[in-house]
Design a protein around this motif. Structure first.
Motif, PDB file in Angstrom:
ATOM      1  N   ASP A 136       3.053 -10.451  -0.944  1.00  0.00           N
ATOM      2  CA  ASP A 136       3.443  -9.479   0.089  1.00  0.00           C
ATOM      3  C   ASP A 136       3.271  -8.061  -0.439  1.00  0.00           C
ATOM      4  O   ASP A 136       2.819  -7.165   0.273  1.00  0.00           O
ATOM      5  CB  ASP A 136       4.912  -9.675   0.487  1.00  0.00           C
ATOM      6  CG  ASP A 136       5.155 -11.094   0.942  1.00  0.00           C
ATOM      7  OD1 ASP A 136       4.174 -11.753   1.319  1.00  0.00           O
ATOM      8  OD2 ASP A 136       6.317 -11.542   0.886  1.00  0.00           O
TER       9      ASP A 136
ATOM     10  N   ILE B 195      -0.307  -7.022  -0.293  1.00  0.00           N
ATOM     11  CA  ILE B 195      -0.735  -6.742   1.083  1.00  0.00           C
ATOM     12  C   ILE B 195      -0.178  -5.398   1.528  1.00  0.00           C
ATOM     13  O   ILE B 195      -0.890  -4.549   2.054  1.00  0.00           O
ATOM     14  CB  ILE B 195      -0.275  -7.877   2.021  1.00  0.00           C
ATOM     15  CG1 ILE B 195      -1.066  -9.139   1.661  1.00  0.00           C
ATOM     16  CG2 ILE B 195      -0.503  -7.505   3.471  1.00  0.00           C
ATOM     17  CD1 ILE B 195      -0.494 -10.400   2.218  1.00  0.00           C
ATOM     18  N   LYS B 196       1.112  -5.171   1.226  1.00  0.00           N
ATOM     19  CA  LYS B 196       1.716  -3.910   1.634  1.00  0.00           C
ATOM     20  C   LYS B 196       1.052  -2.712   0.960  1.00  0.00           C
ATOM     21  O   LYS B 196       0.748  -1.704   1.593  1.00  0.00           O
ATOM     22  CB  LYS B 196       3.210  -3.904   1.304  1.00  0.00           C
ATOM     23  CG  LYS B 196       4.037  -4.574   2.373  1.00  0.00           C
ATOM     24  CD  LYS B 196       5.506  -4.413   2.091  1.00  0.00           C
ATOM     25  CE  LYS B 196       6.301  -5.198   3.115  1.00  0.00           C
ATOM     26  NZ  LYS B 196       7.697  -5.344   2.747  1.00  0.00           N
TER      27      LYS B 196
ATOM     28  N   ILE C 222      -1.883  -2.479  -0.451  1.00  0.00           N
ATOM     29  CA  ILE C 222      -3.280  -2.271  -0.076  1.00  0.00           C
ATOM     30  C   ILE C 222      -3.349  -1.668   1.319  1.00  0.00           C
ATOM     31  O   ILE C 222      -4.102  -0.731   1.579  1.00  0.00           O
ATOM     32  CB  ILE C 222      -4.070  -3.599  -0.164  1.00  0.00           C
ATOM     33  CG1 ILE C 222      -4.218  -3.997  -1.634  1.00  0.00           C
ATOM     34  CG2 ILE C 222      -5.444  -3.452   0.471  1.00  0.00           C
ATOM     35  CD1 ILE C 222      -4.613  -5.429  -1.849  1.00  0.00           C
ATOM     36  N   ASN C 223      -2.489  -2.161   2.235  1.00  0.00           N
ATOM     37  CA  ASN C 223      -2.464  -1.611   3.597  1.00  0.00           C
ATOM     38  C   ASN C 223      -2.067  -0.138   3.582  1.00  0.00           C
ATOM     39  O   ASN C 223      -2.608   0.667   4.328  1.00  0.00           O
ATOM     40  CB  ASN C 223      -1.489  -2.386   4.471  1.00  0.00           C
ATOM     41  CG  ASN C 223      -2.053  -3.743   4.822  1.00  0.00           C
ATOM     42  OD1 ASN C 223      -3.262  -3.956   4.687  1.00  0.00           O
ATOM     43  ND2 ASN C 223      -1.198  -4.657   5.228  1.00  0.00           N
ATOM     44  N   ARG C 224      -1.082   0.186   2.704  1.00  0.00           N
ATOM     45  CA  ARG C 224      -0.602   1.546   2.663  1.00  0.00           C
ATOM     46  C   ARG C 224      -1.712   2.516   2.261  1.00  0.00           C
ATOM     47  O   ARG C 224      -1.769   3.639   2.704  1.00  0.00           O
ATOM     48  CB  ARG C 224       0.534   1.631   1.645  1.00  0.00           C
ATOM     49  CG  ARG C 224       1.315   2.913   1.720  1.00  0.00           C
ATOM     50  CD  ARG C 224       2.346   2.948   0.631  1.00  0.00           C
ATOM     51  NE  ARG C 224       1.721   2.820  -0.687  1.00  0.00           N
ATOM     52  CZ  ARG C 224       2.385   3.006  -1.827  1.00  0.00           C
ATOM     53  NH1 ARG C 224       3.665   3.274  -1.804  1.00  0.00           N
ATOM     54  NH2 ARG C 224       1.772   2.897  -2.977  1.00  0.00           N
ATOM     55  N   ARG C 225      -2.574   2.018   1.394  1.00  0.00           N
ATOM     56  CA  ARG C 225      -3.633   2.898   0.899  1.00  0.00           C
ATOM     57  C   ARG C 225      -4.708   3.129   1.942  1.00  0.00           C
ATOM     58  O   ARG C 225      -5.261   4.206   2.052  1.00  0.00           O
ATOM     59  CB  ARG C 225      -4.326   2.257  -0.321  1.00  0.00           C
ATOM     60  CG  ARG C 225      -3.494   2.286  -1.549  1.00  0.00           C
ATOM     61  CD  ARG C 225      -4.382   1.931  -2.706  1.00  0.00           C
ATOM     62  NE  ARG C 225      -4.398   3.014  -3.671  1.00  0.00           N
ATOM     63  CZ  ARG C 225      -5.364   3.211  -4.541  1.00  0.00           C
ATOM     64  NH1 ARG C 225      -6.425   2.442  -4.520  1.00  0.00           N
ATOM     65  NH2 ARG C 225      -5.306   4.188  -5.405  1.00  0.00           N
ATOM     66  N   SER C 226      -5.054   2.073   2.695  1.00  0.00           N
ATOM     67  CA  SER C 226      -6.202   2.207   3.591  1.00  0.00           C
ATOM     68  C   SER C 226      -5.819   2.901   4.886  1.00  0.00           C
ATOM     69  O   SER C 226      -4.686   3.071   5.209  1.00  0.00           O
ATOM     70  CB  SER C 226      -6.816   0.842   3.862  1.00  0.00           C
ATOM     71  OG  SER C 226      -5.792  -0.025   4.291  1.00  0.00           O
TER      72      SER C 226
END
Lengths: 311, 242
Positions: free
Chosen positions: A301, A304-305, A307-311
């Motif tokens: 998790d 995922i969090k 990596i999502n935050r960066r993109s």
């Protein structure tokens, strides 16, 4: 200070490290977090001079390990993933060999005795390493890294394969060492770095995806946003009640039924503490809450969090 | 270097390696000496030394196979390569330890000569008695060849973590170096013959075996050993080069 600048390591066409940079400040305990195969060991092997990077460099107190390998290596103590032990030696013989190898110039007996005391291996000093348990071997490995009193101590996955009691002991030891040394430790266990480290660098597939102080990373990961709540009462109505509480984003049933009690996974939006209102609402209805515990984020998790935050 | 040397020497005698090496080398040299002199009724040791040259093939790999393969397998090389020492001092420490073991075994086996001398002199089999200069020359040459073989075996050991492969490759290389001169008579090209003769470890052995001190051969043996020690250092440095 250790500066890691634009490290790249290629194995064939595959990038083990893809341009990573970060600093390790004096006196801090730095956690290096990532799943297996993320590039943690490769990075540590490069810092300690065991491997060469494809490009980029590592400066220890401003000096590149290629310019002065011996001077830089003197400042670093290293415990590789598999402790480098000669199993045909006794603990004392081994440590005394490491002492000579590192060319230390202080009182050998006193120095080694202090280390044995610190890592709690004084009682097995005279025993062959071959006959020691995994936990003791790990500690001898740590002792080896401490010989010569290096400023920077690097531990690669120091708690892998140990039992829970040994893990706690090793973690306490790390915390103690952090008071007098700069400690860098790699792990794939999130709670481990949260428990010990001042700062956390997260690496995935050869790239750094987070570099933050532990508390701010905890916030970013939304710790204290998920709870396991065990409630004795009718399942559908309890779920409806919980869903209607302010801040709750989802409710689901997890785990086994125990009499008329179910365990629910309750997630809430960050910045709203739902624990008190949840307790009151359930108490008003006469459905006793049998237990409540925060659920830590799983490493998957986290990635995922982040990596999502960066993109 | 001294720390590595001491640890190596210690490990030869705390593991079976040192004992197995000494047992096999002493058994072979004792048997060969007895067979070629006492049984043949002569005190001429030239056959013995010619055979011993090939016996080195069998017992020196026992000494060299583990030098680096074992460190690689058990990951202890990470300790050595991240310690504040030069790679060359690590390699030299290990080389001299293996060479010391070889010297010990040769020194012990030379006690056998007293027996040969005793009977040779008493029985007056040869008119001149045993030739001390020849004996010394042969022993010295054998040590030099052993030194070269140890350097080669150590180099091979640094390439693999499989001890069995290390032994096999080492024996093949050494066999080639020993036999390369033997095929010389079959080759007509003078240039090729010269190269093969130069490569041959065996041809340099001759002068020593006549009891003559051959400074050219001495330099040759030391250089070849030096080249392989250097190559071993390069194997470890290559990993460190960008």
């Amino acid at each position: 200070m250790v500066e890691i600048k634009n490290l790249v390591k290629k194995y064939g066409t595959k990038y083990a490290l893809d341009d990573i940079s970060f600093n390790i400040n004096k006196g801090e305990i730095l956690g290096f977090l990532g799943p297996n195969g993320a590039g943690k060991s490769t990075t540590m092997n490069i810092i300690t001079g065991y491997l060469a990077p494809t490009s980029g460099n590592v400066l220890v107190d401003g000096v590149d390990i290629f310019d002065d390998p011996i001077g830089v290596k003197k400042k670093i103590g290293f415990l590789p993933e598999q402790p480098p032990l000669y199993i045909d030696m006794t603990v004392w013989e081994y440590l005394s060999f490491v002492f000579d190898l590192k060319g230390c110039e202080f009182n050998k007996k006193k120095h080694l005795e202090e280390i044995c005391e610190l890592v709690k291996i004084a009682d097995v000093e005279k025993r062959l390493i071959r006959n020691l348990s995994k936990g003791y071997r790990q500690r001898v490995g740590i002792a080896q890294a401490l010989v010569g009193n290096p400023e920077f101590i690097i531990f690669d996955e120091p708690t892998v394969g140990l039992d829970p009691k040994q893990i706690i002991e090793i973690r306490n030891l790390m915390r103690n060492l952090g008071k007098s040394h700069t400690v860098i430790l790699s792990t794939h266990i999130l709670p481990e770095v949260q428990a010990i480290c001042d700062r956390i660098v997260v690496i995935n597939e050869g790239k750094i995806i987070a570099d933050e102080k532990t508390p701010s990373l905890n916030n970013a990961l939304g710790q204290n946003n998920r709870f396991h709540v065990k409630v004795s009462g009718p399942q559908k109505e309890v779920m409806a009640l919980l869903r209607n509480l302010m801040g709750v984003t989802s409710v689901s049933v997890v785990g086994e039924r125990e009499g008329d009690a179910f365990t629910y996974l309750v997630e809430n939006s960050p910045n709203i503490d739902i624990r008190k209102s949840m307790f009151r609402a359930l108490a008003d209805k006469g459905w006793p809450m049998l237990g409540m515990e925060p659920v830590g984020a799983e490493l998957e998790d986290v990635f995922i969090k982040l990596i999502n935050r960066r993109s | 270097m001294l720390a590595i040397y001491r640890r190596e020497m210690r490990s030869y005698f705390t593991t079976s390696t040192g004992y197995v090496f000494l047992a096999i080398s002493l058994a072979l040299s004792g048997f060969m000496l007895g067979f070629t002199t006492l049984l043949m009724g002569t005190s001429d040791t030239s056959t013995y030394f010619a055979i011993m040259l090939f016996m080195l093939l069998i017992f020196l790999p026992i000494l060299t196979m583990k030098i680096f393969s074992e460190e690689k397998r058990t990951k202890t090389e990470q300790l050595l390569l991240t310690a504040p020492i030069r790679i060359s001092s690590m390699v030299l420490g290990k080389f001299f330890a293996a060479f010391t073991m070889f010297i010990i075994s040769m020194a012990a086996s030379s006690l056998n000569f007293f027996i040969v001398f005793r009977y040779a002199v008493n029985d007056n089999i040869t008119s001149s008695g045993p030739n001390i200069a020849m004996l010394m020359g042969n022993m010295f040459a054998l040590l030099l060849v052993g030194m070269v073989f140890i350097a080669i075996g150590m180099f091979v050991s640094s390439l693999t973590e499989n001890q069995f492969a290390a032994v096999l490759i080492t024996i093949l290389i050494l066999l080639f170096l020993l036999l390369v001169g033997a095929f010389n008579s079959l080759i007509t090209s003078n240039a090729v013959r010269a190269v093969l003769d130069w490569l041959s470890i065996y041809s340099r052995f001759k002068n020593f075996s006549y009891g003559m001190f051959d400074i050219g051969a001495l330099i040759y043996y030391i250089s070849v050993a030096g080249v392989f020690i250097f190559l071993t250092v390069r194997v470890f440095e290559a990993r460190r080069v960008k």
